[in-house]
Design a protein around this motif. Structure first.
Motif, mmCIF file in Angstrom:
data_model
loop_
_atom_site.group_PDB
_atom_site.id
_atom_site.type_symbol
_atom_site.label_atom_id
_atom_site.label_comp_id
_atom_site.label_asym_id
_atom_site.label_seq_id
_atom_site.Cartn_x
_atom_site.Cartn_y
_atom_site.Cartn_z
ATOM 1 N N HIS A 63 16.771 56.334 15.475
ATOM 2 C CA HIS A 63 17.340 56.347 16.826
ATOM 3 C C HIS A 63 16.361 56.895 17.862
ATOM 4 O O HIS A 63 16.557 56.709 19.065
ATOM 5 N N GLN A 64 15.314 57.593 17.406
ATOM 6 C CA GLN A 64 14.338 58.146 18.348
ATOM 7 C C GLN A 64 13.144 57.227 18.583
ATOM 8 O O GLN A 64 12.381 57.424 19.519
ATOM 9 N N ARG A 72 15.235 65.721 21.080
ATOM 10 C CA ARG A 72 16.636 66.134 21.210
ATOM 11 C C ARG A 72 17.478 65.441 20.152
ATOM 12 O O ARG A 72 17.236 64.280 19.823
ATOM 13 N N PRO A 73 18.462 66.124 19.576
ATOM 14 C CA PRO A 73 19.334 65.475 18.581
ATOM 15 C C PRO A 73 20.019 64.242 19.165
ATOM 16 O O PRO A 73 20.367 64.204 20.349
ATOM 17 N N THR A 74 20.185 63.220 18.347
ATOM 18 C CA THR A 74 20.806 61.983 18.797
ATOM 19 C C THR A 74 22.313 62.176 18.953
ATOM 20 O O THR A 74 22.988 62.654 18.037
ATOM 21 N N ASP A 75 22.823 61.807 20.135
ATOM 22 C CA ASP A 75 24.264 61.876 20.382
ATOM 23 C C ASP A 75 24.643 60.752 21.332
ATOM 24 O O ASP A 75 23.835 59.846 21.611
ATOM 25 N N GLU A 76 25.847 60.784 21.835
ATOM 26 C CA GLU A 76 26.316 59.716 22.706
ATOM 27 C C GLU A 76 25.493 59.636 23.993
ATOM 28 O O GLU A 76 25.193 58.546 24.496
ATOM 29 N N ILE A 77 25.082 60.798 24.531
ATOM 30 C CA ILE A 77 24.261 60.796 25.756
ATOM 31 C C ILE A 77 22.917 60.119 25.487
ATOM 32 O O ILE A 77 22.430 59.336 26.312
ATOM 33 N N ALA A 78 22.320 60.401 24.330
ATOM 34 C CA ALA A 78 21.038 59.773 23.987
ATOM 35 C C ALA A 78 21.174 58.265 23.914
ATOM 36 O O ALA A 78 20.303 57.523 24.372
ATOM 37 N N ARG A 79 22.290 57.788 23.347
ATOM 38 C CA ARG A 79 22.486 56.332 23.258
ATOM 39 C C ARG A 79 22.642 55.712 24.648
ATOM 40 O O ARG A 79 22.137 54.626 24.919
ATOM 41 N N GLN A 80 23.330 56.408 25.548
ATOM 42 C CA GLN A 80 23.511 55.897 26.905
ATOM 43 C C GLN A 80 22.182 55.865 27.667
ATOM 44 O O GLN A 80 21.882 54.902 28.392
#
Length: 468
Positions: free
Chosen positions: A5-6, A62-70
């Motif tokens: 994801h990164q 930064r850890p992958t979360d919903e904000i990272a996907r957006q």
């Protein structure tokens, strides 16, 4: 270890950092014609790209979360534009109308001309310096060079010759810039330019030996070509090498008309306070030392895919303007200019470019003391040169012309002022004639473009003074 994801954020950095740097430092390279009033807009775009790069860097760690996907989705939207532009370029839709193009199945006449021009043996000469065991050099050292312009086979001893000392990444291909060869022939001037160590086909040396190797190369080259005297023209970082040449090999200048032209002389940011260069203080020396790898990766891998930052390497070779097509065979057409630059980049990166990183370190004085010479900087250099010139009361005055650019991100506004101050009054003595000029519409890299006339003015001056 990066997660899957990164990876998109890392790819964004790899793709967008080079154009960000390019747009900021070389805004003219993005325009078909120089438009200084548009530089602020292009640099603002560079800052926007920088902001996206900072965001991408944050989300890499930064850890992958919903904000990272957006955020990843938002950055992906930006890439739609460059992708569409790349598709247009592949289809030829953003170039000239098809009716205006020549046959392209075999590259077209522009490509054929570029190959013939750049494969000319005059751009691919070489000589070998003998081993120097006492200096730690146990093998011969190869130096590649270009020898173009006018030749007088009936009276070679009377040729008017300029030794061109290129900038940070400028080697022998500097003389492949638009119109240089033809202008030199017009004014009956012969042009010489070498690849400094680890550039082109020249053998590499350690950083601390670059200047000394240059000082060994100059007399060897002139002896190899049976040349007694030259005038010297330098660009940017070539000033450091030129200054050393004047102290050590002053006798190579013409005895009655000694002449040197310094085009946008390099000034260290401790004096110029140029924002772009001051920022390099925060770049680790190990990163600066790998500059050539970044440039090579971009040209060979990134630029062919995105197709929107073709100007990134204008600093590596003098860039000729897009000259409109003409029936005059002596004028380079737009197609020919584009083909020449495209092939020139391929040729440049087909050989060694490691020396470009060493040149960057030398310009920034990142290494041992006295990289430029025992004189360290121009304010200490000029009195040494003046003292040397004053000892020779019988010879002609040394004439030094300096040409500054109107918009120079590399040495800023303070750089020229400080450089001029080093040559004021008694500092230069009575045996040196010094004059500086500002060239409207130019930047650090475009100063020698044919349309601004600086290079032609220098050729004309040298020709008139030595051929009168």
């Amino acid at each position: 270890m990066l997660s899957i994801h990164q990876v998109p954020f890392l790819l964004h950095l790899l793709v967008e950092v080079p154009p960000c740097i390019n747009f900021f430092f070389n805004p003219d390279g993005q325009l078909a014609k120089p438009q200084p009033y548009a530089h602020a807009v292009i640099r603002q775009y560079a800052m926007l790209l920088l902001s996206t790069n900072i965001i991408a860097a944050i989300f890499i760690v930064r850890p992958t979360d919903e904000i990272a996907r957006q955020v990843a989705g938002a950055l992906a939207v930006y890439h739609i534009g460059p992708m569409l532009r790349a598709l247009e370029r592949l289809r030829g839709e953003d170039d000239e109308p098809t009716a205006n193009k020549g046959p392209s199945s075999l590259g077209g006449p522009g490509a054929h001309w570029a190959i013939e021009f750049l494969c000319d043996s005059r751009f691919h000469q070489s000589l070998w310096l003998p081993p120097k065991p006492n200096a730690g050099r146990t093998a011969p050292l190869r130096v590649t060079y270009a020898d173009v312009g006018y030749r007088d086979p009936t009276n070679p001893g009377n040729e008017t010759i300029i030794l061109f000392v290129g900038g940070m990444s400028g080697g022998r291909y500097c003389l492949a810039m638009a119109s240089a060869d033809k202008l030199a022939k017009k004014y009956k001037v012969r042009l010489l330019c070498t690849d400094r160590p680890a550039i082109g086909g020249s053998t590499g040396v350690v950083l601390e030996e670059r200047v000394n190797t240059w000082l060994e190369t100059v007399p060897a080259l002139l002896q190899h070509l049976n040349i007694k005297h030259v005038s010297i023209v330098s660009h940017s970082a070539g000033t450091v090498y030129t200054m050393n040449t004047l102290l050590v090999h002053r006798s190579i200048l013409h005895p009655t008309k000694p002449y040197v032209a310094l085009c946008v002389p390099w000034v260290h940011h401790s004096h110029s306070a140029a924002t772009a260069m001051v920022a390099t203080n925060f770049v680790p020396e190990s990163v600066v030392g790998k500059y050539h790898n970044l440039a090579s990766f971009f040209v060979k891998n990134v630029n062919p895919m995105i197709g929107f930052s073709s100007g990134i390497l204008n600093s590596l070779a003098a860039k000729g303007p897009d000259i409109p097509s003409s029936d005059d065979p002596d004028i380079e057409s737009k197609d020919m200019s584009k083909a020449r630059m495209k092939l020139l980049m391929k040729y440049f990166f087909a050989e060694s470019t490691e020396g470009c990183s060493q040149e960057a370190l030398l310009c920034l004085k990142r290494g041992k003391n006295h990289l430029w010479g025992e004189w360290e900087d121009y304010d200490k250099y000029v009195p040494l040169l003046a003292e040397q010139e004053n000892k020779d009361q019988e010879g002609s005055k040394l004439e030094v012309d300096v040409y500054y650019a109107e918009d120079d991100m590399m040495i800023g506004k303070k750089g020229p002022v400080w450089f001029d101050s080093c040559w004021e009054g008694r500092k230069k003595g009575d045996r040196i004639s010094y004059e500086s000029h500002n060239t409207k519409g130019t930047n650090h890299e475009s100063i020698l473009d044919a349309e601004y006339g600086v290079f032609e003015k220098i050729l004309r001056k040298v020709s008139n003074s030595l051929q009168a």
